[in-house]
Write a protein that holds these residues in place. Structure first.
Motif, PDB file in Angstrom:
ATOM      1  N   GLU A 188       0.829  -1.215   0.000  1.00 30.61           N
ATOM      2  CA  GLU A 188       0.000   0.000   0.000  1.00 30.61           C
ATOM      3  C   GLU A 188       0.859   1.259   0.000  1.00 30.61           C
ATOM      4  O   GLU A 188       0.545   2.227  -0.696  1.00 30.61           O
ATOM      5  N   ALA A 189       1.932   1.256   0.770  1.00 28.43           N
ATOM      6  CA  ALA A 189       2.827   2.425   0.813  1.00 28.43           C
ATOM      7  C   ALA A 189       3.471   2.656  -0.552  1.00 28.43           C
ATOM      8  O   ALA A 189       3.554   3.797  -1.025  1.00 28.43           O
ATOM      9  N   ILE A 190       3.899   1.594  -1.198  1.00 28.84           N
ATOM     10  CA  ILE A 190       4.509   1.721  -2.526  1.00 28.84           C
ATOM     11  C   ILE A 190       3.490   2.265  -3.524  1.00 28.84           C
ATOM     12  O   ILE A 190       3.783   3.180  -4.293  1.00 28.84           O
ATOM     13  N   GLU A 191       2.294   1.716  -3.500  1.00 30.17           N
ATOM     14  CA  GLU A 191       1.251   2.196  -4.413  1.00 30.17           C
ATOM     15  C   GLU A 191       0.933   3.668  -4.151  1.00 30.17           C
ATOM     16  O   GLU A 191       0.731   4.445  -5.082  1.00 30.17           O
ATOM     17  N   PHE A 192       0.901   4.074  -2.882  1.00 30.23           N
ATOM     18  CA  PHE A 192       0.651   5.470  -2.536  1.00 30.23           C
ATOM     19  C   PHE A 192       1.769   6.369  -3.062  1.00 30.23           C
ATOM     20  O   PHE A 192       1.512   7.402  -3.693  1.00 30.23           O
ATOM     21  N   LEU A 193       3.008   5.980  -2.832  1.00 33.61           N
ATOM     22  CA  LEU A 193       4.147   6.792  -3.268  1.00 33.61           C
ATOM     23  C   LEU A 193       4.212   6.943  -4.783  1.00 33.61           C
ATOM     24  O   LEU A 193       4.640   7.980  -5.289  1.00 33.61           O
ATOM     25  N   ARG A 194       3.762   5.943  -5.495  1.00 31.69           N
ATOM     26  CA  ARG A 194       3.769   6.010  -6.963  1.00 31.69           C
ATOM     27  C   ARG A 194       2.842   7.100  -7.509  1.00 31.69           C
ATOM     28  O   ARG A 194       2.942   7.457  -8.673  1.00 31.69           O
ATOM     29  N   ASN A 195       1.972   7.636  -6.675  1.00 23.16           N
ATOM     30  CA  ASN A 195       1.086   8.716  -7.089  1.00 23.16           C
ATOM     31  C   ASN A 195       1.798  10.067  -7.191  1.00 23.16           C
ATOM     32  O   ASN A 195       1.240  11.008  -7.733  1.00 23.16           O
ATOM     33  N   PHE A 196       2.999  10.137  -6.673  1.00 24.05           N
ATOM     34  CA  PHE A 196       3.722  11.409  -6.657  1.00 24.05           C
ATOM     35  C   PHE A 196       4.703  11.486  -7.820  1.00 24.05           C
ATOM     36  O   PHE A 196       5.455  10.547  -8.082  1.00 24.05           O
ATOM     37  N   GLU A 197       4.697  12.613  -8.471  1.00 23.22           N
ATOM     38  CA  GLU A 197       5.507  12.831  -9.663  1.00 23.22           C
ATOM     39  C   GLU A 197       7.002  12.602  -9.404  1.00 23.22           C
ATOM     40  O   GLU A 197       7.701  12.054 -10.253  1.00 23.22           O
TER      41      GLU A 197
END
Length: 125
Positions: free
Chosen positions: A82-91
């Motif tokens: 979940e943390a990885i998926e969340f971080l992937r939202n940032f440019e």
């Protein structure tokens, strides 16, 4: 190749620690640079010894992306994923991930003082 594979520098104690960390916690096969098969070596970039690689049937992820792929395998549906998926939202995430990987890789001597295992190529039979 059916197993996801982490390719790492098996002459580095810090790298060996990480490889064994993944080996103990995931379904990922770990292969050191000294044990590459011709088929696996063919899939890697020309400068493959510059960082680790995560190889699947579909892709090869290198450097920071390889560690990210390994970490995601530790926890397929939990907090790490979940943390990885969340971080992937940032440019800037990819740039920061790769810069972080390079900084750690360039300072392996320091990090190896904190976590390290005898590299496979230096182990006595």
């Amino acid at each position: 190749m059916t197993e996801p594979t982490l390719v790492f520098d098996d002459d580095c104690g810090f790298c060996t620690w990480w490889a064994e960390f993944f080996d103990e916690r995931t379904d990922v096969r770990v292969v050191g640079f000294s044990d590459l098969t011709p088929e696996l070596r063919e899939r890697l970039p020309e400068d493959y010894e510059e960082c680790s690689h995560f190889v699947t049937d579909d892709e090869v992820r290198s450097c920071g992306a390889s560690i990210e792929a390994g970490l995601a395998r530790i926890d397929d549906v939990g907090a790490v994923r979940e943390a990885i998926e969340f971080l992937r939202n940032f440019e800037d995430y990819e740039r920061v991930r790769e810069s972080g990987y390079r900084w750690v890789a360039d300072n392996r001597d320091f990090w190896g003082q904190l976590v390290s295992k005898t590299p496979p190529v230096r182990r006595e039979e």
